[in-house]
Every structure is written in C-alpha cells, then in structure tokens.
Design an enzyme around this catalytic site. Sequence first.
Site, mmCIF file in Angstrom:
data_model
loop_
_atom_site.group_PDB
_atom_site.id
_atom_site.type_symbol
_atom_site.label_atom_id
_atom_site.label_comp_id
_atom_site.label_asym_id
_atom_site.label_seq_id
_atom_site.Cartn_x
_atom_site.Cartn_y
_atom_site.Cartn_z
ATOM 1 N N HIS A 1 57.910 40.955 27.177
ATOM 2 C CA HIS A 1 57.473 40.556 28.721
ATOM 3 C C HIS A 1 57.360 41.762 29.227
ATOM 4 C CE1 HIS A 1 61.663 40.936 29.732
ATOM 5 N NE2 HIS A 1 61.157 41.422 30.768
ATOM 6 N N ASP B 1 61.760 38.054 22.184
ATOM 7 C CA ASP B 1 61.145 39.009 23.231
ATOM 8 C C ASP B 1 61.148 40.417 23.119
ATOM 9 O OD1 ASP B 1 60.004 39.115 25.779
ATOM 10 O OD2 ASP B 1 61.908 39.463 27.019
ATOM 11 N N SER C 1 64.966 45.745 31.696
ATOM 12 C CA SER C 1 64.211 45.046 30.477
ATOM 13 C C SER C 1 63.926 46.041 29.599
ATOM 14 C CB SER C 1 63.450 44.086 30.864
ATOM 15 O OG SER C 1 63.913 42.819 31.834
#
Length: 337
Positions: free
Chosen positions: A180, A210, A289
């Site tokens: 993402h 992810d 992230s």
Amino acid sequence: MRRPAFYSRSPRTLPQAADPAADQAAVPSSEGGGRGAPPVPPDSLSHAKAGWQPGRRSFAFLLVLCAALVAGGATWWPRQGKALTQKDIDSAVLRTLQTQTLPSPAAKAAEIVRPSVVRVVGYGPEKATPEAKTQKRGRNMAKGKPPEAPSDEGPPGQVERGVGTGVVIVDKGVILTNLHVVAGAETIKVTFSDGLEAVATITGVQPENDLAVLQAQKIPDDLIPAVMRSTADLQPGDQVAAVGFPFGIGPSVSAGVVSGLKRSFRSPEGKQELGNLIQFDAAANPGNSGGPLINMDGEVLGIVTAILNPTQQRTFIGIGFAVPIENAASAAGSPPF
C-alpha cells in the site's frame, strides 16, 4: 600438520663434584715414582690445609651477590595481587553500572539495522481519500508547513503521494516494503542511510500480506542487508523495536514488546483482511509502514504493516501489526528458514 613437541626420556644430571682428597691422592709425585707429593710453598700451607682451591673466593663472592639480588628483587618487582573473587567482579560491575550510562538495548539494536533501512516515497497524481489527506496533513506538520499546504512536487506532473519505509534484504538493492506504500505510484524513490537517492521499481508483490519487493536502480558501494530472524521461538513479552519514517520523520525508533501472535487485521475500508500477524505495542504511525520490526539483536522479525484505530484519525493507540519475516521473505522468492 603441526608436529608435536618431543621431550627427553631421561632428566639431565649434573656431574658429580670432584673429591679434593681423591684429587690429591691422584697427583703423581715428581720423585720416587709417586712416593711423595711435590713441595708446597710455605706461604700457601695454610690454604692447602683449609682445602682452598683456586676460584673458590670468586665463587663465594658470586653467591653473596646473587643472594643480595634475590633479596632486593622483592622490593624492585611488584608483588602479585591477590586472586579476584566473584564478589570483587560483582562489585566492579555494579560500580560501572552506577557511574556510567550504557546504551539501551533498543538503541544498540537500531544502530545495527540502521544501514539497511530506507525511506520510500511514491509519486503520482494526488489521492483524495480520507487516509491520504490525513497522511498529507501529518507530513506537512512534520515539515513545519500548514496542514493543508500543497504536496511537495516530485517528477514533472507528479506530487508526493505517500511516504513509507523499506528494509534492504539483499545487498544488490532488493528492498521489502508494504504494497500500500507504493501501490498506484508512477515513480518510486528510495533514500539509503548514507543519503543516496535512487529510483526503484516493483519486482514482486504479495497482496495477501500487503507486501512489495523493490529493486533500486542505484545502490551505495557498501550497502549492508539486514539479518532476518525466524519467529518460531517468538513469545509475547519479547522486546522489539520499530524503525521507520513516521510522517516522513526519521529514521525514528520506538520500543515495546510483542503483545500477541497469529493476530488478524481488517483494513478500515474493509477491503482486505490480513492474518498470522505479530501484534506489538511499539509506537507506529503512517510512514512506519514497510519498516522492520526488530529484536534486541537488530534482527528483522517482521515488516510493520498496520495500526489499529477505530477512528479515522489514523493515530497510534498502542496496537500495531507486522507481517512475520517468513512471509515477507517468501514475497521476494527466497524463504530464509
């Protein structure tokens, strides 16, 4: 092959001292075929009676000199100190801990992995989702800009869409990050720990976890990949640290513990559910992230991928999730365990 040392089978022995009486008896006489001893000068009779031999005086002097040197050596050379006991060692260690500030385990771990952590920026058309707007405001505030200031310009016709983190797992410039972070980006740039900036391309994805694999087109000469550690023996309560670029600030380090294992997480939009996650309480925010979750030896246990928050503010409330490194490495096509 190294040859063993050889030793003599019998000790060395000193020759027996000569007997003065036997020597005198063995001296041949100059008269009568050995019937008598040669005449002795009058001034040396007393020495002969006392058993005096040439060189004895010098030998006695040397003995006295050696004795004096041995006696003086006790004051010239320092005496050997007493043997250290465990109590002495414990006392010295305790004194060191009380008088010196030692680096924390998290600080040492972060320093080990620091050369392998990269800043990942995606460029493209500006997104208008609530999450994108929140991250944009956070990045602007971190840079000292008004929250609604325009995004930084990137390549021609593109703006900075998002900032995340990556970790180098192969010294050829192979980088793990979250999907993402780079999804929809027209241009991806990574910045290494030495400041080198390079364009990167996506070479592999694992949507169910992810994850994305990047290949940097240019790398530092001395690029150091991170060491990956199996999570097979990981337990709740183990110390961990998250390293990354929250809202673009960093590299930043936050420490905590493993809160749980085999957790599940559903994205706020409900589009995706992730399983078999590591739950941790080290502070993480947008921008963390894709960064590494490490143990106190600086080894990568997982890739930080999400934070749990029931509101739309996307701020940390104490629950973060990471994809175990076994899954992350398999995304790169090289399971390490």
